[in-house]
Design an enzyme around this catalytic site. Structure first.
Site, mmCIF file in Angstrom:
data_model
loop_
_atom_site.group_PDB
_atom_site.id
_atom_site.type_symbol
_atom_site.label_atom_id
_atom_site.label_comp_id
_atom_site.label_asym_id
_atom_site.label_seq_id
_atom_site.Cartn_x
_atom_site.Cartn_y
_atom_site.Cartn_z
ATOM 1 N N HIS A 39 3.419 -1.129 -4.083
ATOM 2 C CA HIS A 39 3.007 -2.404 -4.700
ATOM 3 C C HIS A 39 3.731 -2.662 -6.022
ATOM 4 O O HIS A 39 3.162 -3.237 -6.941
ATOM 5 C CB HIS A 39 1.491 -2.446 -4.924
ATOM 6 C CG HIS A 39 0.680 -2.388 -3.668
ATOM 7 N ND1 HIS A 39 0.211 -3.499 -3.014
ATOM 8 C CD2 HIS A 39 0.257 -1.333 -2.934
ATOM 9 C CE1 HIS A 39 -0.479 -3.131 -1.942
ATOM 10 N NE2 HIS A 39 -0.451 -1.818 -1.862
ATOM 11 N N ASN A 94 -6.010 -6.026 0.450
ATOM 12 C CA ASN A 94 -4.737 -6.465 1.037
ATOM 13 C C ASN A 94 -4.959 -7.779 1.778
ATOM 14 O O ASN A 94 -6.099 -8.190 1.986
ATOM 15 C CB ASN A 94 -4.218 -5.421 2.037
ATOM 16 C CG ASN A 94 -3.442 -4.291 1.355
ATOM 17 O OD1 ASN A 94 -3.070 -4.385 0.193
ATOM 18 N ND2 ASN A 94 -3.212 -3.223 2.097
ATOM 19 N N HIS A 116 -8.447 0.204 -9.628
ATOM 20 C CA HIS A 116 -8.998 1.447 -9.091
ATOM 21 C C HIS A 116 -10.208 1.114 -8.209
ATOM 22 O O HIS A 116 -11.187 0.557 -8.714
ATOM 23 C CB HIS A 116 -9.404 2.349 -10.266
ATOM 24 C CG HIS A 116 -10.137 3.586 -9.867
ATOM 25 N ND1 HIS A 116 -9.867 4.257 -8.699
ATOM 26 C CD2 HIS A 116 -11.128 4.274 -10.484
ATOM 27 C CE1 HIS A 116 -10.673 5.307 -8.617
ATOM 28 N NE2 HIS A 116 -11.443 5.333 -9.677
HETATM 29 FE FE1 HDD Z 1 -3.348 1.474 -2.513
HETATM 30 C C1 HDD Z 1 -1.771 0.384 -5.302
HETATM 31 C C2 HDD Z 1 -4.323 -1.750 -1.795
HETATM 32 C C3 HDD Z 1 -4.575 2.530 0.504
HETATM 33 C C4 HDD Z 1 -2.752 4.663 -3.413
HETATM 34 N N1 HDD Z 1 -3.087 -0.330 -3.377
HETATM 35 C C5 HDD Z 1 -2.411 -0.577 -4.528
HETATM 36 C C6 HDD Z 1 -2.447 -1.976 -4.821
HETATM 37 C C7 HDD Z 1 -3.161 -2.575 -3.832
HETATM 38 C C8 HDD Z 1 -3.571 -1.537 -2.928
HETATM 39 C C9 HDD Z 1 -3.476 -4.045 -3.706
HETATM 40 C C10 HDD Z 1 -1.761 -2.645 -6.000
HETATM 41 C C11 HDD Z 1 -2.682 -2.775 -7.170
HETATM 42 C C12 HDD Z 1 -1.987 -3.533 -8.280
HETATM 43 O O1 HDD Z 1 -1.685 -4.708 -8.087
HETATM 44 O O2 HDD Z 1 -1.757 -2.915 -9.327
HETATM 45 N N2 HDD Z 1 -4.204 0.556 -0.930
HETATM 46 C C13 HDD Z 1 -4.614 -0.756 -0.873
HETATM 47 C C14 HDD Z 1 -5.394 -0.945 0.322
HETATM 48 C C15 HDD Z 1 -5.451 0.246 0.970
HETATM 49 C C16 HDD Z 1 -4.717 1.195 0.176
HETATM 50 C C17 HDD Z 1 -6.035 -2.269 0.727
HETATM 51 C C18 HDD Z 1 -6.151 0.609 2.248
HETATM 52 C C19 HDD Z 1 -7.225 0.074 2.641
HETATM 53 N N3 HDD Z 1 -3.581 3.248 -1.602
HETATM 54 C C20 HDD Z 1 -4.143 3.484 -0.378
HETATM 55 C C21 HDD Z 1 -4.246 4.916 -0.146
HETATM 56 C C22 HDD Z 1 -3.742 5.529 -1.265
HETATM 57 C C23 HDD Z 1 -3.328 4.468 -2.163
HETATM 58 C C24 HDD Z 1 -4.818 5.562 1.082
HETATM 59 C C25 HDD Z 1 -3.603 6.983 -1.596
HETATM 60 C C26 HDD Z 1 -4.290 7.931 -1.100
HETATM 61 N N4 HDD Z 1 -2.358 2.353 -4.059
HETATM 62 C C27 HDD Z 1 -2.294 3.689 -4.241
HETATM 63 C C28 HDD Z 1 -1.659 4.081 -5.571
HETATM 64 C C29 HDD Z 1 -1.334 2.686 -6.177
HETATM 65 C C30 HDD Z 1 -1.834 1.726 -5.114
HETATM 66 C C31 HDD Z 1 -0.530 5.056 -5.483
HETATM 67 C C32 HDD Z 1 0.080 2.442 -6.651
HETATM 68 C C33 HDD Z 1 -0.027 1.778 -7.987
HETATM 69 C C34 HDD Z 1 -1.424 1.872 -8.332
HETATM 70 O O3 HDD Z 1 -2.110 2.489 -7.341
HETATM 71 O O4 HDD Z 1 -1.929 1.471 -9.352
HETATM 72 O O5 HDD Z 1 -2.547 4.786 -6.349
#
Ligand code: HDD
Length: 731
Positions: A90, A163, A354
């Site tokens: 993202h 999402n 978060h």
């Molecule tokens: Fe995630 C970012 C949505 C599964 C780990 N995620 C992130 C963002 C969105 C989502 C919208 C961007 C937030 C922003 O604008 O700063 N993610 C989802 C959805 C998921 C999902 C809808 C499943 C239902 N994500 C998911 C899993 C993991 C992560 C299973 C890890 C185990 N996601 C992350 C992250 C991020 C992230 C690595 C990257 C940047 C951040 O968090 O702040 O922690």
């Protein structure tokens, strides 16, 4: 004008700032430290005024630069450290401020105050994003879109990190790093950028049958939205609402855009990526700047606790939806985005979401994907934002007061007073003290768990195909074709024949026709069995039988809510309409059409062979908004070509004008033409059967082509109706 200095202007600025803070009452409680350079001297970071920002300190005019030059060193050092690591997923995003308001109290289900008081406007900050691409990648990549909402509620921040698709690729967070490594550019050559069309992605997918439902969504047009303002949002996981009596219900969250759900054509998406990679970012920014504030309704699907095991899917499985036909979506409130960020880095880049940021009245469930997310988000911010104090960055600060015994750390901003930083204490009278539930203290829902500690998955998670089939069956013919084309496009880019073969095998489990059509375009045979080797997807000592996918009989075969054909199509608000004109154009037609479209909230631009001004048939000067050099059909929703013999004749000779109209035609857009200009379509590609067949039809309007407009009311009404249809995919 000279620079004003001294106490008076400083005091006036302070007054202005206070006034602004009062206007932005809620937002100001986020305590932004804003800095505006208006009427100020240039200074160092220590506040020393700078006299010469043009030359470094040298030993003689032509001599070496001196290490002593603190102005140079401070400036360069800061610059060297301007970038922070981009989000691991993202990374490409854009955001806006706004507010949320609930329609009626939801107290029956939840005690969350922002959902129980209809008079309360809760400030929000929303960040939209693509998933796979880097910060500088194109907005129009085929991808899921992030839709993360931070509610600054009086009871603390609540983040709905959603999402634009209601399911996910994997069922357990332990697979997330593998999934992301597979979709990101390949590690040896960092190719391709922001695209899943490559071997590692499809290798992983072909071995991960649980991804098949999500694959249907990302290969559908949902993955190439027309605008962030025209896409749905989904919380994906099942969450819990808890009311004052401690009673819990399961809840799925939805965002429903009031402009409807619309997409572009895949070819269009690819052209937009070169013509305007900031297409979605610009669209959101401009809509808000011009006062066309995007709106979504918050929807909830509520499932009583006792119905947990009633359905043919598991509520804790993030690869499943609850079809709206089984549990309707209740629209409970509205979110309006009405303010663009003042600074991209401070707000959009530094915002930290978060899924574990919840408030009393909302709680989590045991969805194994959600459980892993709860660790990941805080952890990632520690390295992305440099330490444990990222909650102090203005955009992340709650409006609810923060009191605890956490102290110090890199870049700590808060100056904690007092001599205790522990609890329990008597020295500070025990403060800060714990809050009872009645005082707003968060209490986790008491859930009985009687289980063995195991690594494993419930058999109720093993129906990987039924909802993929449901999605496919719910699409219109045009949507099915787009989905088939997208799969063919992606798989043709895969070099490995085995991977393609495995994918076609998996697709047979979703729909035989889909698999056959994809296989035909790829020029390969269809083998009926899914060919994923089980040993890749089961534990080393696992029993393959226990991991075999199952198919559960479904209660519905088709869901209207899954097709974009059934979306809102009664508005042309904020739609971009190109008016193609040249010298000699009929000015009256333009102005009548422009005012008819403007009255409906659409935006028009005059596109002409050259920039500056054109002259109408009566010699009147008309301002040109863009020339064919920078404009392109893909950046607009519809095209109007007014009359005027000279204008029409010169457009017919202009290859760029012809290409403009042809692309609009090909991408299914509404086209209106006055009599004299109607020939433009006929000049185009005389050998194009599709086009000439269409033109021979008597009811062109049914295909979105409005000729003989003359900008009279009735016909501009036809054009408006056609634009509202969004696209004529079956032209
Ligand atoms: Fe995630 C970012 C949505 C599964 C780990 N995620 C992130 C963002 C969105 C989502 C919208 C961007 C937030 C922003 O604008 O700063 N993610 C989802 C959805 C998921 C999902 C809808 C499943 C239902 N994500 C998911 C899993 C993991 C992560 C299973 C890890 C185990 N996601 C992350 C992250 C991020 C992230 C690595 C990257 C940047 C951040 O968090 O702040 O922690």
């Amino acid at each position: 004008m000279g620079v004003k200095v001294g106490k008076t202007s400083g005091a006036r600025r302070d007054e202005k700032k206070i006034e602004k803070d009062i206007i932005n009452e809620k937002i100001s409680s986020l305590a932004y430290h804003t800095e505006s350079a208006a009427e100020e001297f240039l200074t160092t970071n220590q506040g020393t005024r700078i006299n010469d920002n043009q030359n470094s300190l040298k030993a003689g005019e032509r001599g070496p630069t001196l290490l002593e030059d603190f102005l140079l060193r401070e400036k360069i050092t800061h610059f060297d450290h301007e970038r922070i690591p981009e989000r691991v997923v993202h990374a490409r995003g854009t955001a806006a401020h706004g507010y949320f308001q609930v329609y009626e109290s939801m107290a029956k289900y939840t005690k969350a105050k922002f959902l129980t008081d209809p008079s309360e406007k809760t400030p929000v900050f929303v960040r939209f994003s693509t998933v796979a691409g880097s910060r500088g990648s194109s907005d129009l990549a085929r991808d899921a879109r992030g839709f993360a909402v931070k509610f600054y509620t009086k009871e603390g921040n609540y983040d709905l990190v959603a999402n634009n698709m209601p399911v996910f690729f994997i069922q357990d967070a332990i697979k997330f790093p593998d999934f992301v490594h597979a979709v990101k550019p390949e590690p040896h050559n960092e190719i391709p950028q922001a695209s899943s069309a490559h071997d590692t992605f499809w290798d992983f997918i072909s071995l991960t049958p649980e991804s098949m439902h999500m694959i249907m969504w990302v290969m559908s047009d949902r993955a190439i939205p027309r605008s962030f303002r025209m896409m749905e949002g989904f919380g994906v996981h099942t969450f819990r609402f808890i009311n004052e009596d401690g009673k819990s219900v399961f809840v799925k969250f939805h965002w429903k855009p009031l402009l409807g759900v619309h997409s572009v054509a895949w070819e269009e998406a690819q052209i937009i990526s070169s013509k305007d990679p900031d297409f979605h970012r610009r669209d959101l920014w401009e809509a808000i700047e011009t006062g066309a504030f995007p709106e979504w309704e918050l929807g909830v699907q509520i499932v009583p606790e006792e119905d947990e095991h009633k359905y043919e899917f598991d509520l804790l499985d993030p690869t499943k939806i609850i079809p709206e036909e089984l549990v309707p979506v209740q629209r409970i409130g509205k979110m309006t985005l009405n303010r663009n960020p003042s600074n991209f880095f401070a707000e959009t880049e530094q915002v930290a979401f978060h899924p574990g940021n919840v408030v009393p009245g909302i709680d989590l469930t045991n969805d194994p994907l959600l459980q892993g997310r709860l660790f990941s988000y805080i952890d990632t911010q520690l390295s992305r934002l440099g330490g444990p104090n990222f909650h102090e960055i203005p955009i992340n600060r709650p409006i609810a007061p923060v009191h605890n015994n956490q102290r110090d750390g890199h870049m700590r901003q808060t100056i904690n007073r007092g001599n205790t930083s522990y609890q329990p204490n008597t020295i500070e009278g025990g403060y800060p003290i714990q809050a009872k539930a009645a005082e707003g203290g968060f209490t986790s829902y008491t859930e009985r768990i009687d289980a063995n500690k195991i690594r494993g998955r419930s058999r109720s998670f093993f129906d990987h195909f039924s909802q993929a089939t449901l999605f496919y069956n719910s699409q219109s013919d045009a949507e099915k074709k787009h989905l088939t084309d997208a799969l063919s496009f992606e798989l043709e880019k895969v070099k490995s024949v085995e991977i393609r073969q495995r994918m076609v095998g998996l697709l047979t489990q979703v729909d035989e026709t889909l698999a056959t059509n994809v296989a035909n375009t790829l020029g390969m045979p269809v083998r009926k069995q899914p060919e994923y080797p089980m040993n890749h997807i089961i534990p080393a000592d696992g029993d393959p039988k226990e991991y075999q996918p199952i198919k559960v009989k479904q209660s519905i075969k088709k869901s209207d809510a899954l097709s974009m054909v059934n979306t809102i199509k009664n508005t042309i608000k904020t739609r971009q309409i190109a008016i193609l004109a040249a010298d000699g154009v009929d000015e009256a037609s333009i102005s009548q059409m422009r005012s008819a479209l403007a009255a409906e909230g659409a935006k028009t631009k005059i596109i002409a062979p050259k920039f500056g001004y054109i002259k109408s048939a009566t010699g009147k000067e008309i301002k040109v908004d863009q020339s064919f050099l920078t404009a392109a059909s893909v950046l607009f929703d519809a095209v109007y070509v007014p009359g005027g013999a000279k204008s029409s004749a010169s457009l017919k000779e202009n290859a760029r004008a012809l290409q403009f109209v042809y692309e609009a035609y090909k991408h299914g857009k509404a086209i209106a033409m006055d009599d004299e200009s109607a020939g433009l379509l006929r000049v185009l590609y005389p050998g194009n059967k599709m086009l000439s067949d269409t033109l021979q039809e008597t009811d062109l309007a049914a295909k979105g082509i409005i000729v003989n407009v003359h900008a009279k009311r009735a016909t501009s009404r036809d054009f408006i109706r056609a634009i509202a249809q969004h696209r004529f995919w079956d032209r």
